[in-house]
Structures are given as structure tokens and as C-alpha cells.
Design an enzyme around this catalytic site. Structure first.
Site, mmCIF file in Angstrom:
data_model
loop_
_atom_site.group_PDB
_atom_site.id
_atom_site.type_symbol
_atom_site.label_atom_id
_atom_site.label_comp_id
_atom_site.label_asym_id
_atom_site.label_seq_id
_atom_site.Cartn_x
_atom_site.Cartn_y
_atom_site.Cartn_z
ATOM 1 N N LYS A 30 6.017 -9.788 6.839
ATOM 2 C CA LYS A 30 5.476 -9.954 8.092
ATOM 3 C C LYS A 30 5.670 -9.387 9.006
ATOM 4 O O LYS A 30 5.010 -8.815 9.887
ATOM 5 C CB LYS A 30 5.242 -11.528 8.387
ATOM 6 C CG LYS A 30 4.387 -12.050 7.239
ATOM 7 C CD LYS A 30 4.663 -13.667 7.225
ATOM 8 C CE LYS A 30 3.858 -14.325 6.072
ATOM 9 N NZ LYS A 30 4.004 -15.902 6.038
ATOM 10 N N GLN A 74 7.026 -20.662 8.799
ATOM 11 C CA GLN A 74 6.943 -20.463 7.386
ATOM 12 C C GLN A 74 6.955 -21.478 6.507
ATOM 13 O O GLN A 74 7.938 -22.397 6.839
ATOM 14 C CB GLN A 74 8.139 -19.421 7.291
ATOM 15 C CG GLN A 74 8.165 -18.971 5.837
ATOM 16 C CD GLN A 74 6.821 -18.196 5.070
ATOM 17 O OE1 GLN A 74 6.532 -17.136 6.171
ATOM 18 N NE2 GLN A 74 6.550 -18.346 4.009
ATOM 19 N N ASP A 111 -1.754 -19.108 12.265
ATOM 20 C CA ASP A 111 -1.953 -19.679 10.876
ATOM 21 C C ASP A 111 -3.126 -20.418 10.735
ATOM 22 O O ASP A 111 -3.436 -20.806 9.505
ATOM 23 C CB ASP A 111 -0.768 -20.331 10.440
ATOM 24 C CG ASP A 111 -0.242 -19.743 9.083
ATOM 25 O OD1 ASP A 111 -0.571 -18.526 8.633
ATOM 26 O OD2 ASP A 111 0.897 -20.258 8.448
#
Ligand code: NAP
Length: 292
Positions: free
Chosen positions: A54, A98, A121
Site C-alpha cells: 500500500k 490494518q 477504508d
């Protein structure tokens, strides 16, 4: 093989190239590069690989990644404090926590410390609620990537990208993938059926689907008998077999004999998930300009 392959790697590349141009236009107005903070707790090898990839792709688009690593024994309070600090930092545009977190940490409470406008997200309950209402908000990355892949499949088949009236079946009802992708297909005016482990006659239901999204986490569970001829199949599953191979939830060779277009694993949904994360980050940065 009858089906056309929907190449997520290529689509991700094209999407990221367009983002790079958008970032170049945005940077002078913002006075800096858009910034994405990626928070990794612990040392899970798969998570470390995802985070590294990422950050690398963010940099390529002109987004500044900030990697924050916390020990696996960090307390809930410390983790939440870090997320609160990033949320109030005006130079940070997007925050990614994460997942999964190491056992014992409270994932839900941590996500709520991320300011919704920086929740790239799309997992804060405020953004999830806005999705349910059909209102603008950061959409979760994997589901957003799935929709882009369905449209890409339509283009490959020479069809328009309007999904209105199509029959869509989603297998899996997780908060991360199944439920949001079902809502997003509904937003596209599909007629949606959402299946799970208690659903009966799965193959029969799936055979009705013009668009089939599989997100169950069961290696190659969906054989050719689950596929409607001429359909578009999106395989979200990532499963590692004992021999080390990565496979999806769909038996690719069988499904590709029946479907009109299908995503591969790897190289389908995975790369698009990252592209959508970067897209949400750029949108978060751009919204700051729009507010001035
Ligand atoms: P999850 O939270 O474990 O959810 C799995 C869902 O599948 C559940 O709703 C479960 O039903 C359903 N299910 C399990 N076995 C089933 C069966 N035999 N028949 C019908 N439904 C069944 O998984 P997830 O987070 O959604 O992830 C799904 C897969 O996608 C995994 O392989 C994951 O690694 C992959 N994934 C990929 C990406 C990417 O970027 N490519 C991103 C996220 C996830 P119940 O609710 O009834 O238990």
C-alpha cells in the site's frame, strides 16, 4: 475457456495513473502531497506485506505514506490515542488501520477513533450508516473495487456500465465485504440476493445471477454448476492451499467455461482494493480544498 478475464492488475494500474494526475493538480492547491497514515499493530507477515505494498503504490501516485508500527502488546488506550492524534492532525488526509488486529484488541472501538472524513477504508459506523442511506461517504475499498470490476467486465463484453435491473447474488455477509457490496449493488439498481452459510440451494440461487460476487473464504467452493451462462463473476476470496498456491472461492477453470467474464485470483480484486484505498485518500484530500 469461454470467459473474458477481468484483469484487476491492469485496471488498478489505469486507475492509479489517473489518480497520479489528480494528485498533481491537487498538490499546489493543498500546498503539500495528500497524506495517508497506515497503522500496523504487531508483526503478522501477511499484514506487513499488505502495508508495504500500500505504501509503495501510494508513493507512486504522489501520495505521502506514513507508516506507523505499534507493538502487538499495545493497549487499547494507546492504540486509540494514536488514532485520535492522527485524526486531529490537519496534515493527515486518510487513516488506514490494518486489520485484523492482534487478538485481545478492540477493533470496533479503535475504528471509531478514526475521524469519519479520514476513514478511507469506510469502516467507521458513520460511513457504514451513510452507505446504508445511499448518501455520499467513503465507500469500503474491496466492495468499491468489486463494483469497478463488474463495470470493467461489462465493458469487455461490449455492454454499457449501467447495472440497473441485473440480478446480483453475493455470497458472504461480512461487514468488510459481503454486506457493503450487496448495498453497493443495490445502489446500482441491481436486484440483490445476499447468501451465507445458512442459505439453502446455493448453487441454484447463484445460477440466477447476472453478477455473482463470491466472498466466503472457502477454496474453490463455487464450481461450474454455480454459474449462469453469460454472467460476470467476481471472486473476492484469497485462500492459500497446502501446496502454497493462492486460489479464490470460485473454481476458476470450471467457472470460466460458463461465465462471460471473470476475475482471476490473484490479480483480480486484490489490486483494485489498494487502488480504491488510494482513490478514497485523494478524495479526502480534495474535500479539504472544496471546503476552503
Ligand atoms: P468472513 O468474515 O469470514 O465471512 C465469510 C462469509 O462467508 C460469512 O458471511 C459466512 O456466512 C459465509 N460463508 C462461509 N462458508 C460458507 C458456505 N459454505 N456457504 C455459504 N456461505 C458461507 O470473510 P470476509 O472477510 O468477508 O472475506 C471473504 C474472503 O475474501 C476471504 O477469503 C478473504 O481473504 C477475502 N478477502 C479478500 C480481499 C481482497 O482485497 N481481495 C479483501 C477482504 C477479504 P455466515 O455469516 O453465515 O457465517
Amino acid at each position: 475457456m469461454a470467459a473474458k478475464i477481468i484483469n484487476g492488475k491492469e485496471l488498478s494500474k489505469t486507475t492509479r495513473a489517473a489518480l497520479k494526475t489528480r494528485v498533481q493538480e491537487l498538490e499546489p492547491k493543498l500546498g503539500r502531497a495528500p497524506k495517508l497514515a497506515v497503522v500496523l499493530v504487531g508483526e503478522d507477515p501477511a499484514s506487513q506485506v499488505y502495508v508495504a505494498s500500500k505504501s509503495k503504490l501510494a508513493k507512486k501516485c504522489g501520495i505521502e505514506p506514513v507508516d506507523i508500527k505499534l507493538d502487538a502488546d499495545v493497549s487499547d488506550e494507546e492504540l486509540q490515542e494514536k488514532l485520535t492524534e492522527l485524526s486531529s492532525d490537519p496534515t493527515v488526509d486518510g487513516i488506514l488501520l490494518q486489520l485484523p488486529l492482534p487478538k485481545g484488541l478492540d477493533e470496533y472501538s479503535a475504528l471509531l477513533k478514526i475521524s469519519p472524513d479520514k476513514d478511507v477504508d469506510g469502516l467507521h459506523h458513520s460511513n457504514q450508516g451513510l452507505l446504508m442511506r445511499g448518501a455520499p461517504a467513503h465507500r469500503p475499498c474491496t466492495p468499491k473495487g468489486c463494483i469497478e470490476l463488474v463495470k470493467e467486465g461489462r465493458k469487455l463484453l461490449g455492454l454499457d456500465t449501467n447495472l440497473s435491473g441485473l440480478s446480483a447474488v453475493v455470497l458472504g455477509r461480512s461487514v468488510l465485504v459481503g454486506k457493503p457490496v450487496a448495498l453497493m449493488l443495490l445502489e446500482e439498481n441491481c436486484t440483490v440476493t445476499l447468501c451465507h452459510s445458512r442459505s439453502k440451494d446455493l448453487a441454484k440461487i447463484c445460477r440466477e445471477a447476472d453478477v455473482l460476487v463470491a466472498a466466503v473464504g472457502r477454496p474453490e467452493m463455487l464450481g461450474g454448476d454455480y454459474i449462469k451462462p453469460g454472467s460476470i463473476v467476481i471472486d473476492v476470496g484469497i485462500n492459500r492451499l497446502d501446496d502454497g498456491r493462492l486460489v479464490g472461492d470460485v473454481n476458476f477453470s470450471e467457472a470460466a467455461e460458463v461465465a462471460a467474464a471473470i476475475t482471476p485470483v490473484p490479480g483480480g480484486v486484490g489490486p483494485m482494493t489498494i487502488a480504491m484505498l488510494l482513490s478514497n485518500t485523494v478524495s479526502a484530500a480534495a474535500s479539504k480544498i472544496d471546503q476552503t
